[in-house]
Motif scaffolding. Structure first.
Motif, short mmCIF file in Angstrom:
data_model
loop_
_atom_site.label_atom_id
_atom_site.label_comp_id
_atom_site.label_asym_id
_atom_site.label_seq_id
_atom_site.Cartn_x
_atom_site.Cartn_y
_atom_site.Cartn_z
N ILE A 65 22.56 19.24 36.43
CA ILE A 65 23.51 18.07 36.70
C ILE A 65 23.13 16.78 35.40
N PRO A 66 22.40 16.57 34.50
CA PRO A 66 22.52 15.72 33.76
C PRO A 66 23.13 16.09 33.08
N VAL A 67 22.92 18.06 32.24
CA VAL A 67 24.49 18.99 31.84
C VAL A 67 25.28 18.37 31.85
N LEU A 68 26.41 18.73 32.99
CA LEU A 68 27.42 18.75 33.31
C LEU A 68 27.38 16.94 33.09
N TRP A 69 26.60 16.20 33.64
CA TRP A 69 27.42 15.41 33.51
C TRP A 69 27.66 14.73 32.26
N CYS A 70 26.79 14.61 31.11
CA CYS A 70 26.95 14.65 29.53
C CYS A 70 28.77 15.40 29.22
N LEU A 71 28.74 16.29 29.34
CA LEU A 71 29.99 17.34 29.35
C LEU A 71 30.66 17.00 29.66
N LEU A 72 30.60 16.07 31.47
CA LEU A 72 32.22 15.17 31.54
C LEU A 72 31.85 13.69 31.06
N SER A 73 31.15 13.59 31.19
CA SER A 73 31.36 11.81 30.19
C SER A 73 31.93 11.97 29.22
N GLY A 74 31.93 12.42 28.48
CA GLY A 74 31.96 13.22 26.90
C GLY A 74 33.26 13.49 26.79
N LEU A 75 33.71 14.23 28.27
CA LEU A 75 35.18 14.86 27.73
C LEU A 75 36.06 13.55 28.14
N THR A 76 35.40 12.74 29.65
CA THR A 76 36.18 11.65 30.06
C THR A 76 36.71 10.76 28.71
N LEU A 77 35.69 10.02 28.64
CA LEU A 77 35.62 9.23 27.01
C LEU A 77 36.80 9.25 25.83
N GLN A 78 36.44 10.43 25.23
CA GLN A 78 37.49 11.58 24.75
C GLN A 78 38.56 11.07 24.95
N THR A 79 38.56 11.60 26.12
CA THR A 79 40.27 11.65 26.79
C THR A 79 41.02 10.04 26.36
N MET A 80 39.92 9.47 26.97
CA MET A 80 40.53 7.61 26.45
C MET A 80 40.67 7.04 25.40
N GLY A 81 39.88 8.13 24.21
CA GLY A 81 39.99 8.00 23.08
C GLY A 81 38.68 6.94 22.63
N GLU A 82 38.14 7.00 23.98
CA GLU A 82 36.52 6.43 23.44
C GLU A 82 35.75 6.91 21.76
N PRO A 83 35.87 5.56 21.42
CA PRO A 83 34.93 6.71 20.51
C PRO A 83 33.57 7.29 20.71
N GLN A 84 32.72 5.50 22.08
CA GLN A 84 31.31 6.30 21.65
C GLN A 84 30.93 7.68 22.67
N ALA A 85 32.55 8.28 22.81
CA ALA A 85 32.23 9.56 22.95
C ALA A 85 31.26 10.50 22.74
N TRP A 86 30.84 10.41 21.26
CA TRP A 86 29.35 10.93 20.82
C TRP A 86 28.47 10.54 21.10
N ALA A 87 28.41 9.64 21.70
CA ALA A 87 26.62 9.30 22.27
C ALA A 87 26.70 10.27 23.36
N THR A 88 27.28 10.65 24.20
CA THR A 88 26.61 11.79 24.93
C THR A 88 26.59 13.31 24.17
N TYR A 89 27.59 13.55 23.10
CA TYR A 89 27.64 14.35 23.28
C TYR A 89 26.28 14.89 22.18
N ALA A 90 26.15 13.77 21.23
CA ALA A 90 24.79 13.54 19.95
C ALA A 90 23.91 13.24 21.43
N GLY A 91 23.24 12.97 23.13
CA GLY A 91 22.26 12.83 23.68
C GLY A 91 22.14 14.54 23.46
N LEU A 92 23.26 14.84 24.19
CA LEU A 92 22.68 16.53 24.74
C LEU A 92 22.55 17.32 23.23
N ALA A 93 23.13 17.64 22.16
CA ALA A 93 22.78 18.24 21.58
C ALA A 93 21.51 17.80 20.64
N LEU A 94 21.26 16.94 20.38
CA LEU A 94 19.94 16.47 20.66
C LEU A 94 18.59 17.74 21.72
#
Length: 205
Positions: free
Chosen positions: A157-186
């Protein structure tokens, strides 16, 4: 939306932030006896965020949230089961644990800074235990430090949320999409390190 949410819950932010600090300190200083407390605190935060933000607020602008909120309740329930059954454990610090502490530190201190750094002001900051992203990212850090039979069940569930949140923010053009991706990558890097180390390919100091 976050401004309204923060205004409605202020000053509860101090309580949830302190809860995050308590989680970090318990794991770092009392790993052998802290698992039940850590799991209990996280369970309450997941259920609270699922109800207060996703169900009561996010569903008003995104109908998909009505299907996401129950996932937060499920994660909270699994954490409660872990707390009651003693299915989680923490050990003394090992090489590579710095990745998990870095993830936790970002969830507590870094994520709230993103809003003012982007010129949106403190009123729209995302705080651990109040907003979903820092709560989920912090949980990934905790699970990276945890041992026990329920850990694999607590990760999806945490992994799926990070992917969903990141994709949502990226679609909205929000630069902080990288934060969820970075957390997941780490977190992924931490798990790779942990698996390789357990197989004996890396020296343990």
């Amino acid at each position: 939306m976050f401004e309204l949410h923060n205004a409605a819950l202020w000053p509860l932010h101090f309580v949830t932030f302190d809860a995050g600090l308590i989680i970090l300190l318990l794991i770092a200083w009392r790993p052998g006896s802290s698992a039940r407390w850590v799991a209990s605190i996280l369970a309450m935060l997941w259920i609270f965020v699922g109800w207060s933000f996703l169900w009561n607020r996010y569903t008003t602008i995104n109908w998909v949230a009505a299907y996401i909120a129950p996932a937060f309740f499920v994660e909270g329930t699994l954490l409660l089961i872990a707390a009651l059954s003693g299915a989680l454990a923490f050990e003394k610090r090992r090489p590579g644990d710095w990745i998990a502490y870095l993830i936790l530190g970002f969830a507590l201190l870094g994520q709230p800074l993103l809003a003012p750094l982007q010129g949106r002001g403190w009123a729209s900051s995302e705080v651990f235990g109040i907003a979903p992203d820092p709560t989920v990212i912090g949980t990934l850090g905790v699970l990276l430090l945890a041992r026990g039979r329920l850990v694999p069940w607590l990760l999806p569930i945490p992994v799926l949320w990070c992917l969903l949140s990141g994709l949502t923010l990226q679609t909205m053009g929000e630069p902080q999409a990288w934060a969820t991706y970075a957390g997941l990558a780490l977190a992924a890097l931490g798990w790779i390190w942990r698996i390789v180390r357990q197989r004996g390919s890396l020296p343990v100091a």
